[in-house]
Write a protein that holds these residues in place. Structure first.
Motif, PDB file in Angstrom:
ATOM      1  N   LYS A 111       1.268  -1.044  -0.046  1.00 52.58           N
ATOM      2  CA  LYS A 111       0.406  -0.363  -0.353  1.00 52.58           C
ATOM      3  C   LYS A 111       0.693   1.001   0.083  1.00 52.58           C
ATOM      4  N   THR A 112       2.035   1.359  -0.043  1.00 50.87           N
ATOM      5  CA  THR A 112       3.066   1.891   0.095  1.00 50.87           C
ATOM      6  C   THR A 112       3.196   2.906  -1.401  1.00 50.87           C
ATOM      7  N   LEU A 113       3.582   4.032  -1.871  1.00 53.58           N
ATOM      8  CA  LEU A 113       3.954   4.294  -2.584  1.00 53.58           C
ATOM      9  C   LEU A 113       4.822   5.692  -2.785  1.00 53.58           C
ATOM     10  N   LEU A 114       6.021   6.117  -3.569  1.00 51.66           N
ATOM     11  CA  LEU A 114       7.216   6.697  -3.363  1.00 51.66           C
ATOM     12  C   LEU A 114       7.036   7.804  -4.794  1.00 51.66           C
ATOM     13  N   LEU A 115       6.780   8.885  -3.972  1.00 53.25           N
ATOM     14  CA  LEU A 115       6.570  10.041  -5.224  1.00 53.25           C
ATOM     15  C   LEU A 115       7.672  10.136  -5.489  1.00 53.25           C
ATOM     16  N   TYR A 116       7.979  10.106  -6.514  1.00 50.06           N
ATOM     17  CA  TYR A 116       9.540  10.594  -7.151  1.00 50.06           C
ATOM     18  C   TYR A 116       9.430  10.033  -9.237  1.00 50.06           C
ATOM     19  N   PRO A 117       9.880  10.860  -9.599  1.00 48.72           N
ATOM     20  CA  PRO A 117      10.510  11.240 -11.222  1.00 48.72           C
ATOM     21  C   PRO A 117      11.063  10.320 -11.531  1.00 48.72           C
ATOM     22  N   SER A 118      10.567   9.057 -11.500  1.00 44.68           N
ATOM     23  CA  SER A 118      11.973   8.301 -12.292  1.00 44.68           C
ATOM     24  C   SER A 118      10.832   7.980 -13.785  1.00 44.68           C
ATOM     25  N   LEU A 148       1.585   7.508   1.423  1.00 45.42           N
ATOM     26  CA  LEU A 148       2.664   8.352   0.170  1.00 45.42           C
ATOM     27  C   LEU A 148       3.872   8.774   0.613  1.00 45.42           C
ATOM     28  N   VAL A 149       4.999   8.335   0.146  1.00 45.35           N
ATOM     29  CA  VAL A 149       6.827   8.471   0.706  1.00 45.35           C
ATOM     30  C   VAL A 149       7.264  10.036   0.290  1.00 45.35           C
ATOM     31  N   LEU A 150       7.090  11.135   0.772  1.00 50.68           N
ATOM     32  CA  LEU A 150       7.768  12.441   0.231  1.00 50.68           C
ATOM     33  C   LEU A 150       9.747  12.369   0.577  1.00 50.68           C
ATOM     34  N   LEU A 151      10.521  12.639  -0.217  1.00 48.63           N
ATOM     35  CA  LEU A 151      11.791  12.650   0.094  1.00 48.63           C
ATOM     36  C   LEU A 151      12.146  14.963   0.236  1.00 48.63           C
ATOM     37  N   ASP A 152      12.219  14.578   1.086  1.00 49.77           N
ATOM     38  CA  ASP A 152      11.570  16.306   1.893  1.00 49.77           C
ATOM     39  C   ASP A 152      13.898  16.544   1.587  1.00 49.77           C
ATOM     40  N   GLN A 177      13.762   2.020  -4.130  1.00 47.37           N
ATOM     41  CA  GLN A 177      13.694   1.599  -5.033  1.00 47.37           C
ATOM     42  C   GLN A 177      12.707   0.710  -6.108  1.00 47.37           C
ATOM     43  N   ASN A 178      12.694  -0.342  -4.916  1.00 48.21           N
ATOM     44  CA  ASN A 178      11.559  -1.682  -5.070  1.00 48.21           C
ATOM     45  C   ASN A 178       9.589  -1.127  -5.206  1.00 48.21           C
ATOM     46  N   LEU A 179       9.449   0.127  -4.793  1.00 46.02           N
ATOM     47  CA  LEU A 179       8.478   0.653  -4.470  1.00 46.02           C
ATOM     48  C   LEU A 179       7.543   0.924  -5.732  1.00 46.02           C
ATOM     49  N   VAL A 237       5.281   7.362  -8.154  1.00 52.37           N
ATOM     50  CA  VAL A 237       4.596   7.915  -8.706  1.00 52.37           C
ATOM     51  C   VAL A 237       4.530   9.551  -9.448  1.00 52.37           C
ATOM     52  N   LYS A 238       4.314   9.700  -9.468  1.00 52.99           N
ATOM     53  CA  LYS A 238       4.393  11.823 -10.258  1.00 52.99           C
ATOM     54  C   LYS A 238       2.840  11.904 -10.128  1.00 52.99           C
ATOM     55  N   ILE A 239       2.883  13.401  -9.943  1.00 53.05           N
ATOM     56  CA  ILE A 239       1.719  14.079  -9.684  1.00 53.05           C
ATOM     57  C   ILE A 239       1.675  14.992 -10.536  1.00 53.05           C
ATOM     58  N   MET A 240       1.123  15.424 -11.364  1.00 53.01           N
ATOM     59  CA  MET A 240       0.403  16.165 -12.379  1.00 53.01           C
ATOM     60  C   MET A 240      -0.078  17.369 -12.226  1.00 53.01           C
ATOM     61  N   THR A 241       0.613  18.826 -12.389  1.00 50.19           N
ATOM     62  CA  THR A 241      -0.241  20.104 -11.934  1.00 50.19           C
ATOM     63  C   THR A 241       0.659  20.861 -12.926  1.00 50.19           C
ATOM     64  N   THR A 242      -0.616  21.951 -13.315  1.00 52.89           N
ATOM     65  CA  THR A 242       0.407  23.385 -13.925  1.00 52.89           C
ATOM     66  C   THR A 242       0.641  24.253 -12.717  1.00 52.89           C
ATOM     67  N   LYS A 243       0.604  24.184 -11.271  1.00 58.81           N
ATOM     68  CA  LYS A 243       0.337  25.133 -10.658  1.00 58.81           C
ATOM     69  C   LYS A 243       1.546  25.437 -10.094  1.00 58.81           C
ATOM     70  N   LEU A 244       1.946  26.750  -9.874  1.00 59.20           N
ATOM     71  CA  LEU A 244       3.209  27.087 -10.128  1.00 59.20           C
ATOM     72  C   LEU A 244       3.062  27.299  -7.807  1.00 59.20           C
ATOM     73  N   SER A 245       4.446  27.434  -7.949  1.00 62.28           N
ATOM     74  CA  SER A 245       4.604  26.914  -5.831  1.00 62.28           C
ATOM     75  C   SER A 245       4.911  28.626  -5.376  1.00 62.28           C
ATOM     76  N   SER A 246       3.192  28.575  -4.624  1.00 62.39           N
ATOM     77  CA  SER A 246       3.786  30.119  -3.382  1.00 62.39           C
ATOM     78  C   SER A 246       4.936  30.130  -2.801  1.00 62.39           C
ATOM     79  N   TYR A 247       5.368  29.296  -2.297  1.00 59.06           N
ATOM     80  CA  TYR A 247       7.052  29.375  -1.282  1.00 59.06           C
ATOM     81  C   TYR A 247       7.930  29.793  -2.212  1.00 59.06           C
TER      82      TYR A 247
END
Length: 254
Positions: free
Chosen positions: A102-109, A127-131, A148-150, A153-163
């Motif tokens: 049930k674990t997903l890694l957010l990573y743009p591979s 959902l695992v995030l690398l900070d 690497q075995n997880l 996934v990647k998130i598809m968004t057109t938003k610009l960061s507010s940071y």
């Protein structure tokens, strides 16, 4: 004389900083505390966020992972620190999380699939995030075989960061709290997550800008517009080298 010297050592080097009362939750001076903008009550998603934080990220004064921890109910945002995971200092539960289907890694591979395509009925997910910076996140990934075995996934968004008070690598990069908010909006099928969780970030940026901070464009934008400091400096060095070479050739023929 020795007593006078000992008294001198006890003097706070930054009396102004220590005199300011700090919020017990966000750990910022109360005059610039962003806790008033946290969701009330805290949000309770079915899925959980697992943050693997590089040690250098913890030292940054302006970081957003804490906003996520305080915006969700306890246990829905777990944070682990290190350069490799799992490690000797990790909570024993982390290894179980990383072994879970049930674990997903957010990573743009190249193997990453859009989070929007994940079957939600198979959740809830971890959902695992690398900070950290991109080089730090990449280093964590390459040194952690379990990551690497997880499923990636990647998130598809057109938003610009507010940071806007921190330089992002590209226009499409988001802060940790923004990324998690977007992901939870997808996993929970509830767009309010992307609105409620980032409110503290908005007020943080306002406080900083009101107190002398400047708006930061992304590195990508600066490079495209010939404003990136390193490139500007390199061009000046090249021009100086060409000028020296030109003058040297003139002197030879005088």
């Amino acid at each position: 004389m020795e007593e006078d010297f000992e008294d001198f050592l006890k003097i706070d080097s930054e009396p102004g900083e220590s005199a300011r009362t700090k919020c017990q939750d966000c750990r910022r001076p109360e005059t610039v505390c962003w806790c008033s903008e946290l969701p009330k009550p805290r949000l309770n998603p079915s899925s959980s966020i697992v943050i693997l934080q590089h040690p250098h990220e913890e030292k940054r004064s302006l970081r957003t992972a804490l906003m996520l921890q305080l915006g969700l109910i306890p246990g829905k945002c777990l944070l682990y620190k290190g350069k490799r995971f799992p490690n000797s200092k990790s909570d024993p539960d982390l290894e179980n999380i990383l072994k879970s289907t049930k674990t997903l890694l957010l990573y743009p591979s190249p193997l990453a699939v859009p989070l929007q395509e994940i079957e939600k009925s198979e959740g809830p997910y971890n959902l695992v995030l690398l900070d950290g910076t991109w080089p730090q996140a990449k280093a964590i990934y390459t040194s952690s075989p379990m990551l690497q075995n997880l499923r990636q996934v990647k998130i598809m968004t057109t938003k610009l960061s507010s940071y806007i008070i921190r330089t992002q690598p590209t226009d499409g990069c988001l802060s940790t709290v923004e990324t998690a908010a977007e992901c939870l909006s997808v996993l929970e099928d509830d767009p309010s997550y992307s609105e409620l969780l980032v409110k503290p970030l908005h007020i943080l940026c306002k406080y900083q800008l009101d107190n002398g901070a400047v708006k930061h464009d992304s590195k990508e934008y600066l490079i495209k517009n010939n404003k990136y400091p390193k490139l500007v400096g390199r061009r000046l060095e090249n021009c100086y080298a060409l000028l020296c070479n030109f003058l040297f050739n003139i002197l030879i023929f005088i």
